[in-house]
Enzyme design. Structure first.
Site, PDB file in Angstrom:
ATOM      1  N   HIS B  57       0.827  -1.205   0.000  1.00 57.01           N
ATOM      2  CA  HIS B  57       0.000   0.000   0.000  1.00 57.01           C
ATOM      3  C   HIS B  57       0.862   1.256   0.000  1.00 57.01           C
ATOM      4  O   HIS B  57       0.383   2.341   0.333  1.00 57.01           O
ATOM      5  CB  HIS B  57      -0.904   0.021   1.230  1.00 57.01           C
ATOM      6  CG  HIS B  57      -1.745  -1.199   1.405  1.00 57.01           C
ATOM      7  ND1 HIS B  57      -2.685  -1.564   0.473  1.00 57.01           N
ATOM      8  CD2 HIS B  57      -1.780  -2.141   2.388  1.00 57.01           C
ATOM      9  CE1 HIS B  57      -3.279  -2.691   0.894  1.00 57.01           C
ATOM     10  NE2 HIS B  57      -2.735  -3.066   2.030  1.00 57.01           N
ATOM     11  N   HIS B 219      -7.204  -4.597  -0.967  1.00 60.85           N
ATOM     12  CA  HIS B 219      -6.512  -5.848  -1.295  1.00 60.85           C
ATOM     13  C   HIS B 219      -7.187  -6.524  -2.475  1.00 60.85           C
ATOM     14  O   HIS B 219      -6.973  -7.709  -2.729  1.00 60.85           O
ATOM     15  CB  HIS B 219      -6.510  -6.799  -0.107  1.00 60.85           C
ATOM     16  CG  HIS B 219      -6.129  -6.137   1.172  1.00 60.85           C
ATOM     17  ND1 HIS B 219      -7.055  -5.629   2.044  1.00 60.85           N
ATOM     18  CD2 HIS B 219      -4.910  -5.875   1.695  1.00 60.85           C
ATOM     19  CE1 HIS B 219      -6.415  -5.077   3.071  1.00 60.85           C
ATOM     20  NE2 HIS B 219      -5.121  -5.211   2.877  1.00 60.85           N
TER      21      HIS B 219
END
Lengths: 333, 333
Positions: B57, B219
């Site tokens: 991320h 995700h």
């Protein structure tokens, strides 16, 4: 083509409207003709620093307008040179009596239009100097270029020249700085995937499932080799070798190492590549005194990276460290 | 799978090595267990602020360690929770006698491991507070979550809490600030393309040629709807409507508007979407006093964006404007 756009013909305009609305403290955007200038204007007697080129490489150049970097940028349509009238209007907007420096990436359309703008500016009584940036070692001539292409070195030179202007240097001094940096900067890039120009609607080029392009241009123009996918370390070696062997300076020198994402490359992969690039630079006897890692000169949603090495010295390091506050690059100390 | 990596099992480690080498002035990276702390340490008597979660991320969370934001981050493997021993070691490293705040995104693995770390920290005599972030309005429960997921609001809360710690606020005050902000922040995202986890080697999900996923998780976990591609303005409306209708505050309030790139989205498209999001926020009676546009909480090379709205007030605006100097977010005034 999957993109977050409305009418492909309005992409640049609508994006600039959002950009202007997001950063009123830093930039003003004019339309007809289109250009971006710093919101607080250029102080009387200070040199103006201007660049421009096709859109699609953001944050370069619009995102580097603000304090301590560019005073103006002229965005063309996607991957299309801006026009001389844009450049003239922007030049007039940032002329504060000490002249205006044009930083021009070496692409045929940009070169031609900036030459015309320089003449038009001189005709208006503005002292204009133009410096060509051609740091890409991948190819000698290419689709849109006679001579080497201007790529990642542009970001670094824009930062240094903006800091020099802030420090009160003269137009000749800043133009000399830009030329000296261009003489001592080298870059090369590669792509894992293509980009897609909105108005074209399909990928600029095709790469096979396990194919990569070494020496890619920032518009997707061909590079040196199309080869099977390799490990990151092998790819970084393929970019570093031509850069290192072309450097016009010697072992023991200080450098800035810039690992640039082409648009779709995860930050995690850029740092992984920085690790290897740093090892190779050090093995070559260079001392990496500054670095930059991230997507700063992009090609829309292309996946890939480029590496740039610029020779540093005391003056350049001081200019690099000077405060910068733009939408796309900023820091304070 | 085309990625700039070597062995998929070494991606996080090699990337962190590059990250550490690039930013020795800002961060120190420890391995076994793995965590990142600010290079200059936490001053005696100041609260430590820590976050962590799966890698992939970036720049969140590692890139937000430095001055004025996080004091420590614990990166797990890609899209995998870090372990309690990482969290404990990082907590010990940034405890300067005033306690440590854990900012935890609401994913089952993160919540479980942070709870264990909190207990272990308390067992070591460290005052630990934990605040859960769950700002995603897309779904009530999801693949990895009981309750709403923690997404873009995390970036903003990390910035504000880091500034509050710098300003000398107590652990209770900063935990209250984090909770109050979490109560008044809402987000939603969408994807044009999937991401690919290196160890999996293939895309996390499949989207058709003209299909997009509304309400995507960071995700790649499913969202609300899989629909045909629409214009950017229509997509932004689809994200803004659930956010605006879920806001627990009223017309006339000040807000921060954050348009976040998922990884592969051109900056040009983010600003184009910011333009529309701003129009919709203003039409809803909100005053956008601050903004953030760019890729700050990403999902590897996913194309798409998320939008976050946080209620602002005088205190939060002052904390937002405070200097920050980290690898991934920095400014100075």
């Amino acid at each position: 083509m999957k993109k977050l756009i409305n009418d492909p013909d309005h992409v640049v305009r609508e994006s600039l409207e959002g950009f202007a609305a997001a950063h009123p403290d830093l930039v003003r955007v004019s339309f007809d003709p289109t250009y971006v200038v710093r919101a607080d204007g250029v102080p009387d007697g200070r040199v103006g620093v201007l660049s421009g080129g096709g859109s699609g490489h953001e944050p370069m150049h619009n995102g580097f307008v603000g304090r301590g970097m560019l005073d103006a940028a002229c965005p063309g349509e996607v991957f299309t040179s801006p026009t001389p009238d844009q450049m003239l209007a922007a030049t007039q907007a940032v002329d504060a009596g000490a002249g205006v420096l044009h930083l021009v990436k070496n692409y045929t359309g940009d070169v031609m239009n900036f030459e015309m703008a320089e003449e038009m500016g001189e005709g208006e009584g503005i002292d204009v100097r133009s410096v060509l940036i051609d740091d890409d070692v991948a190819v000698e001539d290419s689709t849109y270029t006679a001579g080497r292409r201007g790529v990642g070195g542009t970001v670094l030179i824009e930062k240094l020249c903006g800091a020099a202007a802030d420090a009160g240097h003269t137009l000749d001094e800043i133009a000399d700085l830009a030329r000296a940096c261009n003489d001592e900067v080298r870059s090369m890039g590669m792509a894992l995937t293509s980009c897609t120009v909105p108005s074209a609607g399909e990928p600029t080029f095709d790469l096979g499932e396990n194919e990569i392009e070494i020496g890619i241009g920032i518009h997707g123009e061909p590079g040196r080799d199309r080869i099977p996918l390799e490990s990151a370390d092998e790819i970084v070696e393929r970019l570093m070798e031509p850069i290192l062997s072309d450097l016009p300076f010697k072992e023991g020198d200080d450098v800035l190492l810039f690992v640039n994402g082409m648009g779709a490359t995860p930050i995690m992969e850029l740092y992984l590549c920085y690790r290897k690039a740093l090892q190779l630079a050090e093995a070559h006897g260079l001392t990496v005194v500054r670095n930059l890692v991230g997507p700063y000169i992009t090609s829309l949603e292309m996946a890939g990276l480029s590496i740039t090495i610029l020779r540093m010295n005391e003056r350049r390091t001081a200019l690099w460290d000077a405060p910068v506050h733009t939408p796309g690059l900023r820091w304070g100390r």
